[in-house]
Scaffold this motif. Sequence first.
Motif, PDB file in Angstrom:
ATOM      1  N   MET A   1       0.839  -1.202   0.000  1.00 51.73           N
ATOM      2  CA  MET A   1       0.000   0.000   0.000  1.00 51.73           C
ATOM      3  C   MET A   1       0.875   1.254   0.000  1.00 51.73           C
ATOM      4  SD  MET A   1      -2.703  -1.535   2.713  1.00 51.73           S
ATOM      5  CE  MET A   1      -3.855  -0.183   2.915  1.00 51.73           C
ATOM      6  N   LEU A   2       1.973   1.171   0.725  1.00 49.21           N
ATOM      7  CA  LEU A   2       2.905   2.301   0.792  1.00 49.21           C
ATOM      8  C   LEU A   2       3.532   2.550  -0.585  1.00 49.21           C
ATOM      9  CD1 LEU A   2       3.572   3.990   3.270  1.00 49.21           C
ATOM     10  CD2 LEU A   2       5.643   2.623   3.598  1.00 49.21           C
ATOM     11  N   THR A   3       3.851   1.472  -1.281  1.00 47.95           N
ATOM     12  CA  THR A   3       4.411   1.587  -2.627  1.00 47.95           C
ATOM     13  C   THR A   3       3.421   2.292  -3.546  1.00 47.95           C
ATOM     14  OG1 THR A   3       5.419  -0.562  -2.248  1.00 47.95           O
ATOM     15  CG2 THR A   3       5.500   0.280  -4.499  1.00 47.95           C
ATOM     16  N   ALA A   4       2.191   1.793  -3.489  1.00 50.36           N
ATOM     17  CA  ALA A   4       1.164   2.368  -4.359  1.00 50.36           C
ATOM     18  C   ALA A   4       0.986   3.853  -4.052  1.00 50.36           C
ATOM     19  CB  ALA A   4      -0.146   1.625  -4.162  1.00 50.36           C
ATOM     20  N   ARG A   5       0.986   4.197  -2.740  1.00 53.53           N
ATOM     21  CA  ARG A   5       0.788   5.590  -2.363  1.00 53.53           C
ATOM     22  C   ARG A   5       1.941   6.458  -2.865  1.00 53.53           C
ATOM     23  NH1 ARG A   5      -0.356   7.864   3.601  1.00 53.53           N
ATOM     24  NH2 ARG A   5       1.846   7.357   3.756  1.00 53.53           N
ATOM     25  N   SER A   6       3.172   5.905  -2.776  1.00 52.58           N
ATOM     26  CA  SER A   6       4.339   6.672  -3.233  1.00 52.58           C
ATOM     27  C   SER A   6       4.244   7.002  -4.709  1.00 52.58           C
ATOM     28  CB  SER A   6       5.625   5.892  -2.993  1.00 52.58           C
ATOM     29  OG  SER A   6       5.633   5.329  -1.721  1.00 52.58           O
ATOM     30  N   PHE A   7       3.822   5.980  -5.493  1.00 47.91           N
ATOM     31  CA  PHE A   7       3.743   6.191  -6.947  1.00 47.91           C
ATOM     32  C   PHE A   7       2.539   7.047  -7.322  1.00 47.91           C
ATOM     33  CE2 PHE A   7       6.446   2.297  -7.428  1.00 47.91           C
ATOM     34  CZ  PHE A   7       7.443   2.902  -8.169  1.00 47.91           C
ATOM     35  N   LEU A   8       1.366   6.718  -6.722  1.00 48.06           N
ATOM     36  CA  LEU A   8       0.111   7.293  -7.211  1.00 48.06           C
ATOM     37  C   LEU A   8      -0.218   8.642  -6.601  1.00 48.06           C
ATOM     38  CD1 LEU A   8      -2.042   4.019  -7.205  1.00 48.06           C
ATOM     39  CD2 LEU A   8      -0.906   5.095  -9.158  1.00 48.06           C
ATOM     40  N   TYR A   9       0.015   8.773  -5.277  1.00 46.50           N
ATOM     41  CA  TYR A   9      -0.390  10.024  -4.626  1.00 46.50           C
ATOM     42  C   TYR A   9       0.794  10.957  -4.376  1.00 46.50           C
ATOM     43  CZ  TYR A   9      -4.534   7.219  -3.839  1.00 46.50           C
ATOM     44  OH  TYR A   9      -5.602   6.407  -4.025  1.00 46.50           O
ATOM     45  N   LEU A  10       1.887  10.400  -3.832  1.00 50.08           N
ATOM     46  CA  LEU A  10       3.024  11.250  -3.491  1.00 50.08           C
ATOM     47  C   LEU A  10       3.890  11.588  -4.710  1.00 50.08           C
ATOM     48  CD1 LEU A  10       4.150   9.495  -0.186  1.00 50.08           C
ATOM     49  CD2 LEU A  10       2.517  11.373  -0.461  1.00 50.08           C
ATOM     50  N   ARG A  11       3.684  10.821  -5.776  1.00 53.37           N
ATOM     51  CA  ARG A  11       4.495  11.000  -6.986  1.00 53.37           C
ATOM     52  C   ARG A  11       5.986  10.932  -6.659  1.00 53.37           C
ATOM     53  NH1 ARG A  11       1.261  10.237 -11.350  1.00 53.37           N
ATOM     54  NH2 ARG A  11      -0.778  10.967 -10.754  1.00 53.37           N
ATOM     55  N   ASN A  12       6.338  10.101  -5.670  1.00 57.48           N
ATOM     56  CA  ASN A  12       7.733   9.946  -5.265  1.00 57.48           C
ATOM     57  C   ASN A  12       8.234   8.614  -5.819  1.00 57.48           C
ATOM     58  OD1 ASN A  12      10.180   9.638  -4.016  1.00 57.48           O
ATOM     59  ND2 ASN A  12       9.483  10.336  -2.011  1.00 57.48           N
ATOM     60  N   GLU A  13       8.730   8.646  -7.046  1.00 57.20           N
ATOM     61  CA  GLU A  13       9.129   7.405  -7.713  1.00 57.20           C
ATOM     62  C   GLU A  13      10.286   6.727  -7.008  1.00 57.20           C
ATOM     63  OE1 GLU A  13       9.832   7.447 -11.825  1.00 57.20           O
ATOM     64  OE2 GLU A  13       7.783   7.992 -12.348  1.00 57.20           O
ATOM     65  N   ALA A  14      11.230   7.511  -6.487  1.00 54.34           N
ATOM     66  CA  ALA A  14      12.395   6.935  -5.813  1.00 54.34           C
ATOM     67  C   ALA A  14      11.963   6.152  -4.577  1.00 54.34           C
ATOM     68  CB  ALA A  14      13.372   8.043  -5.426  1.00 54.34           C
ATOM     69  N   LEU A  15      11.052   6.714  -3.778  1.00 50.62           N
ATOM     70  CA  LEU A  15      10.559   6.016  -2.583  1.00 50.62           C
ATOM     71  C   LEU A  15       9.821   4.749  -2.993  1.00 50.62           C
ATOM     72  CD1 LEU A  15      10.159   5.939   0.463  1.00 50.62           C
ATOM     73  CD2 LEU A  15       8.055   7.255   0.152  1.00 50.62           C
ATOM     74  N   GLY A  16       8.948   4.906  -4.007  1.00 50.52           N
ATOM     75  CA  GLY A  16       8.196   3.741  -4.486  1.00 50.52           C
ATOM     76  C   GLY A  16       9.134   2.643  -4.953  1.00 50.52           C
ATOM     77  N   ALA A  17      10.165   3.028  -5.726  1.00 48.39           N
ATOM     78  CA  ALA A  17      11.120   2.044  -6.231  1.00 48.39           C
ATOM     79  C   ALA A  17      11.866   1.372  -5.074  1.00 48.39           C
ATOM     80  CB  ALA A  17      12.112   2.713  -7.171  1.00 48.39           C
TER      81      ALA A  17
END
Lengths: 361, 276
Positions: free
Chosen positions: B232-248
């Motif tokens: 869920m945290l990954t999805a939030r990073s990519f979709l809402y926070l737009r933080n690709e580095a965190l998501g990756a």
Amino acid sequence: MKDPETRDMGSNKYLDVTAVGKAFKGTPVMSDMDFRVGRGELVSLLGPSGCGKTTLLRIIAGLTAADTGEVMLDGRAITSVPPHRRNISVVFQSYALFPHLTVAENVAFGLRARGVNKAAHGPKVAEALALVRMSDFAERPVAALSGGQQQRVAVARALIVDPVLLLLDEPFSALDRKLRETMQVELKTLLRARNMTAIFVTHDQDEAMGVSDRIAVMSAGKIEQFASPSELYARPASAFVMDFVGLSTRLTGKVVETGAGRITVHTAHGSVTAPGDFAAGTKVTIGVRPELIRTEPGENTISVTLEDAMVLGSKTQLHGRAEDPNRLLCELPGMRSSLTPGETVNFGWSIADTLVYEAST
Amino acid sequence: MIRRAERIGFLALPGLSFLAIIYALPLFMLLLKSFQIDGQFSILEYVTFFSDNYSMSVLWRTLRVAFLTTGLALLIAYPTAIIMARAKGIWLSVFLVAMVLPMSVGVIVKAFAWSILFRTRGVLNDTLMSLGLTEAPIRMLFTETALIIGAANVFLPFMVLPIYTVLRQMDSRLPEATVSLGATPVFRFMNVTLPLSLPGVVAGCAFTFSLAISMYVIPSLIVGERQQTLSMLTARSFLYLRNEALGATISSILLIIAISVVLGSSWLASRLGARQ
């Protein structure tokens, strides 16, 4: 080694199966089965598949529950004793070795299961493995063994717990012929030396003849005859036993004359005289063991056209032309290459050697 | 000349190339991205992640839920697999259908069905109260317990089927041989059935754990945003926070856990199977 003839032939009822019956899904497999084995006897249950021999073995082992009847062992009723408390070892056709354990661990399994002190395992396992000449394989995984070696391990595993009875379900059937004969001699010697009471289940008459003191020939859930191999061969109690144990010349016919303990039977291959008391008109089956027949006139003589003469080395087998269910077979000692197919010869034998049974249908 | 077995090996080519292009390549790119800040190599994202209390609490929750889900699934699956391995004919078909059919019902449908069961005035609470086992309704929906029960339910077939397969392959004479050697049923289970079924248990646990650690839909529907998991945290990073580095970075951590589980379990399975 005790002479088989003086061995206790079941009179002391070491194993006593009385009136046992079993049905699977309403189909009776056996009913009213009586079966007695003496201490130290080696006995075979011999019969075609589906005759109930394996069911009887499983009932004795406690792996299958009998519907009716009683099983006694050494004077104690064991009918309701669970199998793990019977101290009866079983050697299975597939050997059923534990694939995750080594040879030594497999052999020690029964000791562990009985909670035998660990310190005693080593020497006992070594002794059991030496008994079956597998000492060098103790640490091997069982999957790496050949069929004969697996069988030796299965036997060692079964004997280490000093069972009161050893049951063997088709123990040689997975081995090739040469090895089978070697293993039969080896196992028989081993069981004799330990005075082990053992029951073999087999459909192979040579195996039964080779390993047993007595053979129970079974058919359709009944014991047709329970006797020593020589008795079984020389005086089969029924046409079924005669056909199942050994080869024979076999003729069907009708009694035409009777009197003075002798009958004359009319067959498709001529008249035959046999000992017996059957009313005239009775349909009978005549049998003669092939090695008792000579190719010269005897008390009984029939003329035979040879279909084949098979030179088998130690003997020559003559097959005569005959219609089912008749069968004409003669075995002469040595190699008789002079006899050729198509030739007409006499089959002659004595009246005393003639077996006769009332035809079943 | 190429040997026959090697030529047949070419048949694996479509599958392998498909996996390489669609699975391995993008994941590798993701992994690279997690080690880059403004085009430069950096492990800063990892340092940030592992030093952040919130991230760590999500990591631990994710691992805890995955472990407990796997444990619960194993507890339910093992006896089921034993019964299935002994079943014959129509009963075996019934069990197999019962295992496979629920997989065709979407997780969303299941999740809403559970909410009927778990909610404050749901079937479960009503039953408990009418039996007098509890005074007030227990809060079940939106809890970790509900999540674990739900996840174990969804992943049960992945635990049952490998264990069932291994038990089914066992020589049916082994139990009888064990009994005739004087073993009690408990001794037989501990020394024959259990050790021989371990490769199946390892495979089932690896499947279930991998699925449970990366699940997204089930926790989203059952516990919602309040208790995040790594997915869920990954999805939030990519979709809402737009933080690709965190998501990756989080994706890579999940990937590393999943790969260790797969490699570890296949090592364990080959060790267990080596003597068989």
